[in-house]
Motif scaffolding. Structure first.
Motif, mmCIF file in Angstrom:
data_model
loop_
_atom_site.group_PDB
_atom_site.id
_atom_site.type_symbol
_atom_site.label_atom_id
_atom_site.label_comp_id
_atom_site.label_asym_id
_atom_site.label_seq_id
_atom_site.Cartn_x
_atom_site.Cartn_y
_atom_site.Cartn_z
ATOM 1 N N ASP A 196 0.792 -1.218 -0.089
ATOM 2 C CA ASP A 196 0.106 0.030 -0.060
ATOM 3 C C ASP A 196 0.786 1.127 0.064
ATOM 4 N N PRO A 197 0.870 1.959 -1.247
ATOM 5 C CA PRO A 197 1.848 3.260 -1.341
ATOM 6 C C PRO A 197 1.430 4.434 -0.083
ATOM 7 N N ASP A 198 0.430 4.368 0.338
ATOM 8 C CA ASP A 198 -0.098 5.252 1.257
ATOM 9 C C ASP A 198 -0.055 4.668 3.010
ATOM 10 N N ASN A 199 0.638 3.755 3.177
ATOM 11 C CA ASN A 199 0.946 3.382 4.659
ATOM 12 C C ASN A 199 1.893 4.491 5.268
ATOM 13 N N ILE A 200 1.727 4.511 6.516
ATOM 14 C CA ILE A 200 2.396 5.793 7.242
ATOM 15 C C ILE A 200 3.991 5.938 6.920
ATOM 16 N N PHE A 201 4.740 4.694 6.455
ATOM 17 C CA PHE A 201 6.144 4.903 6.267
ATOM 18 C C PHE A 201 6.253 5.424 5.121
ATOM 19 N N ALA A 202 5.545 5.053 4.106
ATOM 20 C CA ALA A 202 5.670 5.731 2.438
ATOM 21 C C ALA A 202 5.435 7.067 2.665
ATOM 22 N N ARG A 203 4.580 7.449 3.480
ATOM 23 C CA ARG A 203 3.954 8.822 3.608
ATOM 24 C C ARG A 203 5.120 9.686 4.542
ATOM 25 N N ILE A 204 5.911 9.043 5.341
ATOM 26 C CA ILE A 204 7.100 9.712 6.065
ATOM 27 C C ILE A 204 8.194 9.899 4.975
ATOM 28 N N LEU A 205 8.315 8.893 4.050
ATOM 29 C CA LEU A 205 9.450 9.154 2.915
ATOM 30 C C LEU A 205 9.035 10.086 2.049
ATOM 31 N N ARG A 206 7.841 10.261 1.826
ATOM 32 C CA ARG A 206 7.482 11.688 0.724
ATOM 33 C C ARG A 206 7.438 12.616 1.544
ATOM 34 N N GLY A 207 7.515 12.760 2.601
ATOM 35 C CA GLY A 207 7.570 14.049 3.747
ATOM 36 C C GLY A 207 6.214 14.668 4.006
ATOM 37 N N GLU A 208 5.083 13.697 3.686
ATOM 38 C CA GLU A 208 3.688 14.087 4.276
ATOM 39 C C GLU A 208 3.557 13.884 5.637
ATOM 40 N N ILE A 209 4.213 13.155 6.221
ATOM 41 C CA ILE A 209 4.032 12.998 7.815
ATOM 42 C C ILE A 209 5.526 13.330 8.330
ATOM 43 N N PRO A 210 5.622 14.311 9.389
ATOM 44 C CA PRO A 210 6.732 14.430 10.121
ATOM 45 C C PRO A 210 7.549 13.302 10.938
ATOM 46 N N ALA A 211 8.715 13.303 10.839
ATOM 47 C CA ALA A 211 9.503 12.113 11.722
ATOM 48 C C ALA A 211 10.755 12.696 12.372
ATOM 49 N N HIS A 212 11.140 12.122 13.232
ATOM 50 C CA HIS A 212 12.494 12.691 14.002
ATOM 51 C C HIS A 212 13.514 11.732 13.277
ATOM 52 N N ARG A 213 14.051 12.272 12.179
ATOM 53 C CA ARG A 213 15.131 11.465 11.242
ATOM 54 C C ARG A 213 16.235 11.516 12.095
ATOM 55 N N VAL A 214 17.004 10.454 11.975
ATOM 56 C CA VAL A 214 18.163 10.289 12.547
ATOM 57 C C VAL A 214 19.618 9.986 11.460
ATOM 58 N N TYR A 215 18.911 9.261 10.534
ATOM 59 C CA TYR A 215 20.110 8.825 9.135
ATOM 60 C C TYR A 215 19.165 8.724 7.925
ATOM 61 N N GLU A 216 19.915 9.140 6.914
ATOM 62 C CA GLU A 216 19.324 8.842 5.555
ATOM 63 C C GLU A 216 20.363 8.643 4.627
ATOM 64 N N ASP A 217 20.185 7.686 3.798
ATOM 65 C CA ASP A 217 21.465 7.598 2.423
ATOM 66 C C ASP A 217 20.385 7.352 1.355
ATOM 67 N N GLU A 218 21.059 6.918 0.303
ATOM 68 C CA GLU A 218 19.825 6.995 -1.157
ATOM 69 C C GLU A 218 19.073 5.903 -0.955
ATOM 70 N N ALA A 219 19.357 5.010 -0.066
ATOM 71 C CA ALA A 219 18.390 3.526 -0.046
ATOM 72 C C ALA A 219 17.575 3.416 1.188
ATOM 73 N N THR A 220 17.684 4.127 2.393
ATOM 74 C CA THR A 220 17.309 3.903 3.645
ATOM 75 C C THR A 220 17.092 5.061 4.418
ATOM 76 N N LEU A 221 16.175 5.051 5.427
ATOM 77 C CA LEU A 221 15.882 6.061 6.100
ATOM 78 C C LEU A 221 15.611 5.524 7.579
#
Length: 152
Positions: A13-38
């Protein structure tokens, strides 16, 4: 004669909460990001510093993931886990990953939990309520500092 076969799994489901976090639609306290992971803080932590790592590529769970995406995910899990352990001066770590409802999965985007542990301190219940956002921000800053210090 009939054979019982398991029910087919639902598609990603492309509208799951983590997909929405990846798209910046839902805020998250990010700690690390690279080209393949968050990696970001779990909002219902089972312990201080509970962090999630997800692939950016869509995958419902471990069995759906592309092997290259899975390899990148595990490399990030290792890096973030080292930083989490250092940031919280943990005695150890619990790292887990659920698949499908029967396996305990509730968000259907592949994700790995990293929970720093102290001897004799039990995990909290995951559905124990949302953490204070200010505290999550502090925890995220500690992990980012450990990563920047080369602890990851």
């Amino acid at each position: 004669m009939t054979t019982d076969s398991p029910a087919p799994r639902a598609p990603y489901d492309p509208d799951n909460i983590f997909a929405r976090i990846l798209r910046g639609e839902i805020p998250a306290h990010r700690v690390y990001e690279d080209e393949a992971t968050l990696a970001f803080m779990d909002v219902m932590p089972q312990g201080e510093g509970h962090t999630l790592v997800i692939p950016k590529a869509p995958a419902r769970g471990l069995l759906d993931a592309d092997p290259a995406s899975l390899a990148a995910l595990m490399a990030s899990v290792q890096r973030v886990a080292r930083a989490v352990k250092a940031a919280f001066a943990a005695d150890g770590l619990t790292i887990f990953q659920y698949n499908e409802p029967a396996g305990g999965q509730t968000v259907f985007h592949l994700h790995v939990h990293i929970v720093p542990r102290r001897d004799g301190v039990p995990l909290k219940r995951h559905e124990g309520g949302m953490a204070d956002p200010a505290l999550l921000a502090q925890h995220a800053a500690r992990i980012r500092a450990a990563l920047e210090a080369g602890e990851g």
